[in-house]
Scaffold this active site. Structure first.
Site, PDB file in Angstrom:
ATOM      1  N   ARG A  33       0.971  -1.249  -0.118  1.00  0.00           N
ATOM      2  CA  ARG A  33       0.129   0.071   0.149  1.00  0.00           C
ATOM      3  C   ARG A  33       0.998   1.185   0.020  1.00  0.00           C
ATOM      4  O   ARG A  33       0.382   2.343  -0.500  1.00  0.00           O
ATOM      5  CB  ARG A  33      -0.713  -0.041   1.179  1.00  0.00           C
ATOM      6  CG  ARG A  33      -1.849  -1.415   1.040  1.00  0.00           C
ATOM      7  CD  ARG A  33      -3.051  -1.221   1.747  1.00  0.00           C
ATOM      8  NE  ARG A  33      -3.815  -2.587   1.510  1.00  0.00           N
ATOM      9  CZ  ARG A  33      -4.471  -3.157   2.264  1.00  0.00           C
ATOM     10  NH1 ARG A  33      -4.819  -2.914   3.400  1.00  0.00           N
ATOM     11  NH2 ARG A  33      -4.962  -4.292   1.669  1.00  0.00           N
ATOM     12  N   GLU A 177     -12.650 -14.811  10.923  1.00  0.00           N
ATOM     13  CA  GLU A 177     -12.855 -14.068   9.841  1.00  0.00           C
ATOM     14  C   GLU A 177     -12.537 -15.160   8.479  1.00  0.00           C
ATOM     15  O   GLU A 177     -11.374 -15.094   8.019  1.00  0.00           O
ATOM     16  CB  GLU A 177     -11.604 -12.936   9.582  1.00  0.00           C
ATOM     17  CG  GLU A 177     -11.845 -12.070   8.470  1.00  0.00           C
ATOM     18  CD  GLU A 177     -10.579 -10.930   8.133  1.00  0.00           C
ATOM     19  OE1 GLU A 177      -9.844 -10.951   9.115  1.00  0.00           O
ATOM     20  OE2 GLU A 177     -10.906 -10.069   7.278  1.00  0.00           O
ATOM     21  N   LYS A 219     -16.527 -12.177  11.548  1.00  0.00           N
ATOM     22  CA  LYS A 219     -15.972 -11.192  10.614  1.00  0.00           C
ATOM     23  C   LYS A 219     -16.096 -11.565   9.061  1.00  0.00           C
ATOM     24  O   LYS A 219     -15.104 -12.023   8.491  1.00  0.00           O
ATOM     25  CB  LYS A 219     -14.418 -10.551  10.960  1.00  0.00           C
ATOM     26  CG  LYS A 219     -13.966  -9.375  10.042  1.00  0.00           C
ATOM     27  CD  LYS A 219     -12.902  -8.748  10.480  1.00  0.00           C
ATOM     28  CE  LYS A 219     -12.212  -7.930   9.363  1.00  0.00           C
ATOM     29  NZ  LYS A 219     -11.269  -7.068  10.178  1.00  0.00           N
ATOM     30  N   SER A 261     -14.132  -4.877   4.967  1.00  0.00           N
ATOM     31  CA  SER A 261     -14.491  -4.098   3.590  1.00  0.00           C
ATOM     32  C   SER A 261     -14.171  -5.062   2.123  1.00  0.00           C
ATOM     33  O   SER A 261     -14.673  -4.728   1.318  1.00  0.00           O
ATOM     34  CB  SER A 261     -13.939  -2.671   3.626  1.00  0.00           C
ATOM     35  OG  SER A 261     -12.403  -2.758   3.869  1.00  0.00           O
ATOM     36  N   GLY A 262     -12.918  -5.564   2.288  1.00  0.00           N
ATOM     37  CA  GLY A 262     -12.723  -6.408   1.145  1.00  0.00           C
ATOM     38  C   GLY A 262     -12.389  -5.723  -0.161  1.00  0.00           C
ATOM     39  O   GLY A 262     -12.170  -6.399  -1.146  1.00  0.00           O
ATOM     40  N   GLY A 263     -12.079  -4.555  -0.123  1.00  0.00           N
ATOM     41  CA  GLY A 263     -11.851  -3.641  -1.378  1.00  0.00           C
ATOM     42  C   GLY A 263     -12.995  -2.885  -2.018  1.00  0.00           C
ATOM     43  O   GLY A 263     -12.735  -2.497  -3.180  1.00  0.00           O
ATOM     44  N   ARG A 294      -9.064  -1.257   4.787  1.00  0.00           N
ATOM     45  CA  ARG A 294      -9.048  -0.321   3.844  1.00  0.00           C
ATOM     46  C   ARG A 294     -10.071   0.832   3.537  1.00  0.00           C
ATOM     47  O   ARG A 294     -10.067   1.830   3.413  1.00  0.00           O
ATOM     48  CB  ARG A 294      -9.091  -0.844   2.270  1.00  0.00           C
ATOM     49  CG  ARG A 294      -7.607  -1.561   1.899  1.00  0.00           C
ATOM     50  CD  ARG A 294      -7.799  -2.841   0.911  1.00  0.00           C
ATOM     51  NE  ARG A 294      -8.455  -4.007   1.443  1.00  0.00           N
ATOM     52  CZ  ARG A 294      -8.746  -4.935   0.605  1.00  0.00           C
ATOM     53  NH1 ARG A 294      -8.331  -4.874  -0.514  1.00  0.00           N
ATOM     54  NH2 ARG A 294      -9.077  -6.082   1.103  1.00  0.00           N
TER      55      ARG A 294
END
Ligand code: 13P
Length: 350
Positions: A33, A177, A219, A261-263, A294
Site C-alpha cells: 500500500r 474471519e 468478521k 471491507s474487502g476492497g 481499507r
C-alpha cells in the site's frame, strides 16, 4: 477461560454502535500500500503511519477496538509511549492478528490455507500479557473455476476452530474471519452460495470444538458480485442478500457481526452497512458493525503520503470515516454526513 470476562469484552466492543479499526496489515501488505503511493517501505515509516492512526483525536467516539499486527503491538510513539498504552488510555480495546498468513494449499492449485497454529498458545499468552483483549484469524477463500473446493473450506474452518479454542483458553475474545474474496467475475448469487457454505462449515467446526459463541465476533465479507462482474447491483440488493445469507447460517448466540471491507470503496462500504441496519436492524439477533481496514484507512493514507505536514488532515479523514460508519451502524448515514468532512475544511472539530 473466564466466560464472564469474555462476554463483557465482546459487549464493550459492540457498545454504542461503534466498530473496529483493522490496522493489522502484515509488513508485506502495508509495504504494498505504501509502494502504490510512493511512500518508503521502511519500519520507521510504518511506525509513523501507525502512530498517526492510534493518536487520531477523538477516534474512540466511533471506534471501540483496534486490531494490531505483531510489529505494531511492539512499537511506540516517538515519545516512547507504547501504541497499546495509547489505545487503552483512549478507551480503545487493543486486539491482535494472530494467524501467520494464508499460504498456498498443497495439491489444491489456486487455493490457500491459513497457517499459524504452531506455538499459538505461547504467542496468545504473550499478547495477553502485553494488554491485548481479543484476537483475529483470517482465512481466505477465492471463487473461481471449481474453487473453493470442499477440502479447502473444511481445512480452513478446522484451523479457525482450533484457533478459536486456543484463544478462548487464553481468555481472549476471538474474531473469526472467513473471507470470501471479491476478486473474480462471479455473480452476487455465487458469492451468496459460497459464503453460506463457508459459514455453515465454520460454525459446524466451532460447535464441534465447543467454542463459546457468546464470546466471539464473526468478521465476514458482505455478499457482493465479483470485482470484474459486469452485472450492476444496488446498495439495497446487496444489503438484502447479505442479511438473508447471514440469517440462514449465523447462530443467534453470536453477539455481533463486524464486516471486513474487502476492497469496496469507503463510501460504498458505509452505504451498504447503513442499508442493512436501516432496513433490518430491528429483526436481527446480532449487532451489525464494521471492522474495516481499507474502507477506514484508505482516504487517510492517500492524504498522508508519508508527509508529517499532512498528518492532521489525514487523522481528520480517518475520524470522518469512523464517524460515517458509526452512523451506518445506526442506519443514519446519508450524503450530508458523508460530505460533512469536506465542508469543514477550516480545521475545526465537527
Ligand atoms: P479490509 O477491510 O481492507 O478488507 O481489511 C479487513 C481485514 O482485517 C483483513 O484481514
Amino acid at each position: 477461560m473466564n466466560k464472564v470476562e469474555l462476554i463483557q469484552t465482546v459487549r464493550a466492543l459492540l457498545a454504542d454502535n461503534k466498530g473496529l479499526l483493522a490496522m493489522d496489515e502484515s509488513i508485506s501488505t502495508c509495504n504494498k500500500r505504501f509502494a502504490a503511493l510512493g511512500i518508503p517501505q521502511t519500519e520507521e515509516m510504518r511506525r509513523r503511519y501507525r502512530e498517526l492512526l492510534v493518536t487520531t483525536p477523538y477516534l474512540n467516539e466511533s471506534i471501540s477496538g483496534a486490531i494490531l499486527f505483531d510489529e505494531t503491538i511492539r512499537q511506540q510513539k516517538s515519545d516512547g509511549t507504547q501504541f497499546i498504552e495509547i489505545l487503552i488510555n483512549a478507551g480503545i480495546i487493543p486486539g491482535i492478528k494472530v494467524d501467520m498468513g494464508a499460504k498456498p494449499m498443497v495439491e489444491f492449485p489456486g487455493e490457500k490455507l491459513t497457517e499459524g497454529l504452531d506455538g499459538l498458545p505461547a504467542r496468545l499468552a504473550e499478547y495477553s500479557k502485553m494488554g491485548a483483549r481479543f484476537a483475529k484469524w483470517r482465512a481466505v477463500l477465492a471463487i473461481g473455476e471449481g474453487i473453493p473446493s470442499k477440502e479447502c473450506i473444511k481445512a480452513n474452518a478446522q484451523a479457525l476452530a482450533r484457533y478459536a479454542q486456543f484463544c478462548q483458553e487464553a481468555g481472549l475474545v476471538l474474531i473469526v474471519e472467513p473471507e470470501v474474496m471479491m476478486t473474480g467475475n462471479h455473480s452476487l448469487k455465487k458469492c451468496a452460495e459460497i459464503t453460506e457454505e463457508v459459514l455453515q462449515t465454520v460454525f459446524e467446526q466451532l460447535y464441534k470444538q465447543h467454542v463459546l459463541l457468546e464470546g466471539m465476533l464473526l468478521k465476514p465479507n458482505m455478499i457482493l458480485p465479483g470485482l470484474n462482474s459486469k452485472i450492476p447491483e444496488t446498495v439495497d440488493g446487496i444489503a438484502e442478500a447479505t442479511v438473508s445469507c447471514l440469517l440462514k447460517v449465523v447462530p443467534k448466540a453470536v453477539p455481533g457481526i463486524a464486516f471486513l471491507s474487502g476492497g469496496q470503496s469507503a463510501e460504498l462500504a458505509s452505504a451498504r452497512l447503513n442499508a442493512m441496519n436501516k432496513q433490518y436492524k430491528a429483526e436481527l439477533p446480532w449487532a451489525l458493525t464494521f471492522s474495516f481496514g481499507r474502507a477506514l484507512q484508505e482516504p487517510a493514507l492517500e492524504i498522508w503520503r508519508g508527509e508529517d505536514a499532512n498528518t492532521v488532515k489525514a487523522q481528520r479523514a480517518l475520524k470522518h470515516r469512523a464517524d460515517c460508519n458509526r452512523a451506518a451502524c445506526m442506519g443514519n448515514y446519508n450524503s450530508k454526513i458523508e460530505q460533512g468532512f469536506w465542508q469543514e475544511e477550516d480545521g475545526n472539530r465537527r
